[in-house]
Design a protein around this motif. Structure first.
Motif, short mmCIF file in Angstrom:
data_model
loop_
_atom_site.label_atom_id
_atom_site.label_comp_id
_atom_site.label_asym_id
_atom_site.label_seq_id
_atom_site.Cartn_x
_atom_site.Cartn_y
_atom_site.Cartn_z
N ILE A 93 0.84 -1.20 0.00
CA ILE A 93 0.00 0.00 0.00
C ILE A 93 0.87 1.25 0.00
O ILE A 93 1.75 1.40 0.85
N GLY A 94 0.64 2.13 -0.95
CA GLY A 94 1.34 3.41 -0.97
C GLY A 94 2.71 3.35 -1.63
O GLY A 94 3.52 2.51 -1.30
N SER A 95 2.93 4.27 -2.57
CA SER A 95 4.24 4.34 -3.22
C SER A 95 5.20 5.25 -2.46
O SER A 95 6.40 5.20 -2.66
N ASP A 96 4.67 6.06 -1.55
CA ASP A 96 5.52 6.95 -0.75
C ASP A 96 5.69 6.38 0.65
O ASP A 96 4.85 5.62 1.14
N ALA A 97 6.79 6.74 1.30
CA ALA A 97 7.13 6.18 2.60
C ALA A 97 6.10 6.48 3.69
O ALA A 97 5.74 5.56 4.45
N PRO A 98 5.60 7.70 3.84
CA PRO A 98 4.63 7.95 4.90
C PRO A 98 3.36 7.10 4.80
O PRO A 98 2.88 6.56 5.78
N GLU A 132 9.60 -13.23 22.06
CA GLU A 132 9.13 -11.94 21.59
C GLU A 132 10.23 -11.20 20.83
O GLU A 132 9.96 -10.51 19.85
N ARG A 133 11.47 -11.33 21.29
CA ARG A 133 12.58 -10.67 20.58
C ARG A 133 12.73 -11.21 19.17
O ARG A 133 13.02 -10.46 18.24
N ILE A 134 12.56 -12.52 19.01
CA ILE A 134 12.66 -13.12 17.67
C ILE A 134 11.57 -12.56 16.76
O ILE A 134 11.81 -12.20 15.62
N MET A 135 10.34 -12.45 17.29
CA MET A 135 9.24 -11.93 16.50
C MET A 135 9.47 -10.47 16.17
O MET A 135 9.22 -10.02 15.04
N ASP A 136 9.96 -9.68 17.14
CA ASP A 136 10.24 -8.26 16.89
C ASP A 136 11.26 -8.09 15.77
O ASP A 136 11.14 -7.21 14.93
N ALA A 137 12.29 -8.94 15.76
CA ALA A 137 13.32 -8.85 14.73
C ALA A 137 12.74 -9.18 13.36
O ALA A 137 13.08 -8.53 12.35
N THR A 138 11.85 -10.16 13.30
CA THR A 138 11.21 -10.52 12.03
C THR A 138 10.34 -9.39 11.51
O THR A 138 10.37 -9.06 10.32
N LEU A 139 9.58 -8.78 12.40
CA LEU A 139 8.74 -7.65 12.00
C LEU A 139 9.58 -6.47 11.57
O LEU A 139 9.26 -5.79 10.59
N SER A 140 10.67 -6.21 12.28
CA SER A 140 11.55 -5.09 11.93
C SER A 140 12.13 -5.28 10.54
O SER A 140 12.19 -4.33 9.74
N ASP A 141 12.52 -6.51 10.22
CA ASP A 141 13.05 -6.79 8.88
C ASP A 141 11.99 -6.54 7.81
O ASP A 141 12.27 -6.02 6.73
N SER A 142 10.75 -6.94 8.11
CA SER A 142 9.66 -6.76 7.15
C SER A 142 9.41 -5.28 6.87
O SER A 142 9.31 -4.86 5.71
N LEU A 143 9.31 -4.47 7.93
CA LEU A 143 9.05 -3.04 7.73
C LEU A 143 10.26 -2.36 7.11
O LEU A 143 10.11 -1.47 6.26
N ALA A 144 11.46 -2.76 7.51
CA ALA A 144 12.68 -2.16 6.93
C ALA A 144 12.72 -2.36 5.42
O ALA A 144 13.13 -1.46 4.67
N GLU A 145 12.27 -3.53 4.97
CA GLU A 145 12.24 -3.81 3.53
C GLU A 145 11.27 -2.86 2.82
O GLU A 145 11.57 -2.35 1.73
N VAL A 146 10.12 -2.63 3.45
CA VAL A 146 9.13 -1.71 2.88
C VAL A 146 9.71 -0.30 2.79
O VAL A 146 9.58 0.39 1.76
N ASP A 148 12.92 0.66 2.89
CA ASP A 148 14.09 0.72 2.01
C ASP A 148 13.67 0.85 0.55
O ASP A 148 14.28 1.60 -0.22
N ALA A 149 12.60 0.15 0.17
CA ALA A 149 12.11 0.20 -1.21
C ALA A 149 11.57 1.58 -1.56
O ALA A 149 11.43 1.91 -2.74
N ARG A 150 11.30 2.39 -0.54
CA ARG A 150 10.76 3.73 -0.77
C ARG A 150 11.77 4.83 -0.41
O ARG A 150 11.41 5.98 -0.21
N GLY A 151 13.03 4.42 -0.32
CA GLY A 151 14.10 5.39 -0.19
C GLY A 151 14.31 5.98 1.19
O GLY A 151 14.94 7.04 1.32
N VAL A 152 13.82 5.31 2.23
CA VAL A 152 14.02 5.83 3.59
C VAL A 152 15.45 5.57 4.04
O VAL A 152 15.96 4.45 3.91
N HIS A 153 16.11 6.59 4.58
CA HIS A 153 17.48 6.44 5.08
C HIS A 153 17.49 5.63 6.37
O HIS A 153 16.64 5.81 7.23
N ASP A 154 18.46 4.71 6.50
CA ASP A 154 18.60 3.86 7.69
C ASP A 154 17.29 3.15 8.02
O ASP A 154 16.74 3.29 9.13
#
Length: 201
Positions: A93-98, A132-146, A148-154
């Motif tokens: 959903i959404g082509s822009d980061a926000p 919970e830490r394992i799940m948090d890391a998995t979710l973080s990777d998922s959102l980071a991929e989203v 990153d694809a939209r040009g967000v720094h770090d």
């Protein structure tokens, strides 16, 4: 109707379930265990009670789940899969980061609230913090991929920041017994969008 036909029409639920495919019986056992663990806790729930609730023989339970901890792991796997399915469904959903960040975070909070009792059962017991830490890391990777694809720094750091923030908002609403889910989701959407839309100098 003859006696045989009459007898066959009164097949017990346990026998009926026993005739189902193994994956259906396994699913029934997991569903029963989830309900009982949420209601009474893992320690207080016996394998006998799970078998009765599922409508299967106790041996059927042990065939797939030698211990209650195996059942906890199966429930956790389903919990994780539902959360990940929700956020992955929002990832396009959404082509822009926000817009993308707000959609992803809103999906996360919605899925979290939908499974709140299961979450508490899983993540407030023995070994919960590691799970919970394992799940948090998995979710973080998922959102980071989203992001990153939209040009967000770090994107990794931003993803961790957003996930920590929106789950804290959800937890605060729960503790305050605020049942206005729509208001919470609007707040998550607004803050996630603003956080990603602000560029640091």
């Amino acid at each position: 109707m003859d006696a045989t036909a009459s007898e066959s029409s009164r097949v017990s639920p346990t026998i009926e379930l026993a005739r189902r495919a193994p994956d259906q019986r396994r699913a029934a056992v997991i569903d029963a265990a989830r309900e009982l663990f949420v209601a009474h806790g893992v320690t207080a729930t016996s394998m006998d009670a799970i078998a009765r609730r599922a409508g299967v023989a106790k041996g059927t339970v042990y065939l797939s789940f030698p211990t209650k901890q195996h059942l906890v792991h199966a429930i956790e796997a389903e919990f994780d899969a539902r959360i990940l399915d929700a956020v992955k469904g929002a990832a396009t959903i959404g082509s822009d980061a926000p817009t993308a960040a707000s959609a992803w975070c809103t999906a996360l909070v919605t899925a979290y609230l939908d499974q709140l009792e299961v979450h508490d059962m899983l993540f407030y017991g023995v070994g919960a913090r590691a799970a919970e830490r394992i799940m948090d890391a998995t979710l973080s990777d998922s959102l980071a991929e989203v992001l990153d694809a939209r040009g967000v720094h770090d994107p990794g750091a931003v993803a961790s920041f957003l996930i920590g923030g929106v789950t804290a908002l959800a937890d605060a609403a729960i503790l305050q017994q605020d049942d206005n889910r729509d208001a919470l989701l609007r707040r998550v959407e607004r803050l996630a969008s603003a956080a990603v839309g602000v560029r640091s100098s």
